[in-house]
Design an enzyme around this catalytic site. Structure first.
Site, short mmCIF file in Angstrom:
data_model
loop_
_atom_site.label_atom_id
_atom_site.label_comp_id
_atom_site.label_asym_id
_atom_site.label_seq_id
_atom_site.Cartn_x
_atom_site.Cartn_y
_atom_site.Cartn_z
N LYS A 13 0.87 -1.21 0.16
CA LYS A 13 0.10 0.14 -0.15
C LYS A 13 0.67 1.25 0.03
O LYS A 13 0.72 2.25 -0.90
CB LYS A 13 -0.92 0.06 1.11
CG LYS A 13 -2.02 -1.01 1.18
CD LYS A 13 -2.57 -0.98 2.50
CE LYS A 13 -2.17 -1.22 3.98
NZ LYS A 13 -1.56 -2.44 4.15
N ARG A 88 -9.83 0.53 8.53
CA ARG A 88 -9.40 -0.81 8.87
C ARG A 88 -10.49 -1.41 9.61
O ARG A 88 -10.42 -2.85 10.08
CB ARG A 88 -8.01 -0.80 9.52
CG ARG A 88 -6.78 -1.09 8.66
CD ARG A 88 -5.79 -0.54 9.61
NE ARG A 88 -4.50 -1.23 9.16
CZ ARG A 88 -3.70 -0.80 8.64
NH1 ARG A 88 -3.37 0.27 8.57
NH2 ARG A 88 -2.54 -1.77 8.50
N ARG A 127 11.54 -5.47 4.97
CA ARG A 127 10.92 -4.22 4.88
C ARG A 127 12.04 -3.16 5.53
O ARG A 127 12.45 -3.44 6.72
CB ARG A 127 9.80 -3.96 5.34
CG ARG A 127 9.47 -2.54 5.23
CD ARG A 127 7.88 -2.16 5.39
NE ARG A 127 7.09 -2.57 6.38
CZ ARG A 127 5.92 -2.39 6.50
NH1 ARG A 127 5.04 -1.99 5.43
NH2 ARG A 127 5.18 -2.75 7.44
N ARG A 160 11.06 -1.38 11.12
CA ARG A 160 10.22 -1.09 12.03
C ARG A 160 9.98 -2.13 13.15
O ARG A 160 10.18 -3.17 13.03
CB ARG A 160 8.72 -1.12 11.23
CG ARG A 160 8.56 0.38 10.76
CD ARG A 160 7.15 0.45 10.03
NE ARG A 160 6.03 -0.31 10.52
CZ ARG A 160 4.94 -0.14 9.54
NH1 ARG A 160 4.69 0.34 8.57
NH2 ARG A 160 3.70 -0.90 9.99
N ARG A 171 -0.37 -9.26 13.38
CA ARG A 171 -0.98 -8.13 12.55
C ARG A 171 -1.92 -8.74 11.47
O ARG A 171 -3.07 -8.51 11.08
CB ARG A 171 -0.19 -7.39 12.06
CG ARG A 171 0.51 -6.39 13.01
CD ARG A 171 1.75 -5.83 12.75
NE ARG A 171 1.86 -4.94 11.64
CZ ARG A 171 2.65 -4.82 10.62
NH1 ARG A 171 4.01 -5.32 11.02
NH2 ARG A 171 2.77 -3.90 9.55
#
Ligand code: ADP
Ligand code: ADP
Ligand code: ZN
Length: 217
Positions: A13, A88, A127, A160, A171
Site C-alpha cells: 500500500k 481498517r 522491509r 520497524r 497483525r
C-alpha cells in the site's frame, strides 16, 4: 479522485501510494505514518497508540477516526485524497461514509491489493523504512540504490519494531478478523477493485492506473 487503499500488512500500500499521489496529484494520508509521527514526537495520541501498535493490535476506533477525519478537513483534501491504511474496521468505514455524505462527496474507488500470506511475511521481514519520509524499501525485492539510505531523501533506513516475526503474525490475524469484513462492505457499494499485488511494483502500479481509467505517465 478520492481513493482508499486496502490490503493486508505488506501488500504494498505505502509503495503504491507514493506513485499514485504523484500521478493524481492528491495528498497521501497514512494513518500509520500519522501514528508514527505522534510516537516520535511523544504526543498524547502517540503514547496511547504505541502500546497497541507494538502488540500488533489496531489503535482503538475513537482515536483513529478522530485523527483521520480531522486530517480530511485540511484544504489540500478539497480536490481529493488517497487514504492508505484507513478504514481498517467497519466502524471506521461507517465514520468515513458519514463524513463524506454530510459533504455530499463520494469515493471513486477502493483498491484492494491482494498478495498471498507467505509472500506478505517475507516482504515484511525484509522491509526497511526511511526514518524521515517513511518510504518503504526491501532488502530482497526492492533494495535502495545505496545500502541503508533512502532513495528519495538520503536519510537512514531502519526496520520497524512491529515488523518482527511475532508481531507480524498477530497483525495478519488482526487483519483477517477486523479488516477483511470491509472488503465486502466496499464490494457491496460497487467500489471494490481487486489488484494482483504479487507482481513487480511497476506492473502493480500499471494495473492500478488502468483500473482508475488512466494511462500512467
Ligand atoms: P504496506 O504499506 O501495505 O504494509 P509496503 O508498501 O510497505 O506495504 O511494502 C511492504 C514491503 O514489500 C516493503 O519492503 C516493500 O519494499 C516491498 N514491496 C512492495 N511492493 C512490492 C512488490 N510488488 N514486489 C515485491 N516487494 C514489494
Ligand atoms: P501496515 O500497512 O504495514 O500494516 P501501517 O503503517 O498502515 O502498517 O500501520 C501500522 C500500525 O498502525 C497498525 O498495525 C495499527 O496498529 C496502526 N494503525 C494504522 N492504521 C490504523 C487504522 N486505520 N486503525 C487502527 N489502527 C491503525
Ligand atoms: Zn526518505
Amino acid at each position: 479522485m478520492r481513493i482508499i487503499l486496502l490490503g493486508p500488512p505488506g501488500a504494498g500500500k505505502g509503495t503504491q501510494a507514493k506513485k499514485i499521489i504523484n500521478e493524481f496529484n492528491i495528498p497521501h494520508i497514512s494513518t500509520g505514518d500519522i501514528f508514527r509521527k505522534n510516537i516520535s514526537e511523544r504526543t498524547e495520541i502517540g503514547v496511547r497508540a504505541k502500546a497497541f501498535i507494538d502488540n500488533g493490535q489496531l489503535v482503538p476506533d475513537d482515536i483513529t477516526i478522530d485523527i483521520c477525519l480531522e486530517r480530511l478537513t485540511y484544504k489540500d483534501c478539497e480536490n481529493g485524497f488517497l487514504l492508505d491504511g484507513f478504514p481498517r474496521t467497519v466502524p471506521q468505514a461507517d465514520a468515513l461514509q458519514e463524513f463524506l455524505s454530510k459533504r455530499e462527496l463520494s469515493l471513486d474507488a477502493a483498491i484492494n491489493i491482494v498478495v498471498p500470506e507467505d509472500v506478505l511475511k517475507r516482504r515484511l521481514s525484509g522491509r526497511r523504512v526511511c526514518v524521515h519520509c517513511g518510504a518503504s524499501f526491501n532488502i530482497e525485492t526492492n533494495p535502495p540504490k545505496l545500502e541503508g539510505k533512502c532513495d528519495f531523501c538520503s536519510s537512514d533506513l531502519i526496520q520497524r519494531s512491529d515488523d518482527s516475526l511475532e508481531t507480524v503474525n498477530e497483525r495478519l490475524e488482526v487483519y483477517k478478523r477486523q479488516t477483511q469484513p470491509i472488503i465486502d462492505y466496499y464490494s457491496n457499494k460497487g467500489l471494490l477493485k481487486n489488484i494482483d499485488g504479487y507482481q513487480d511494483i511497476a506492473k502493480v502500479f500499471e494495473d492500478i492506473c488502468k483500473t482508475l481509467g488512466r494511462d500512467p505517465k
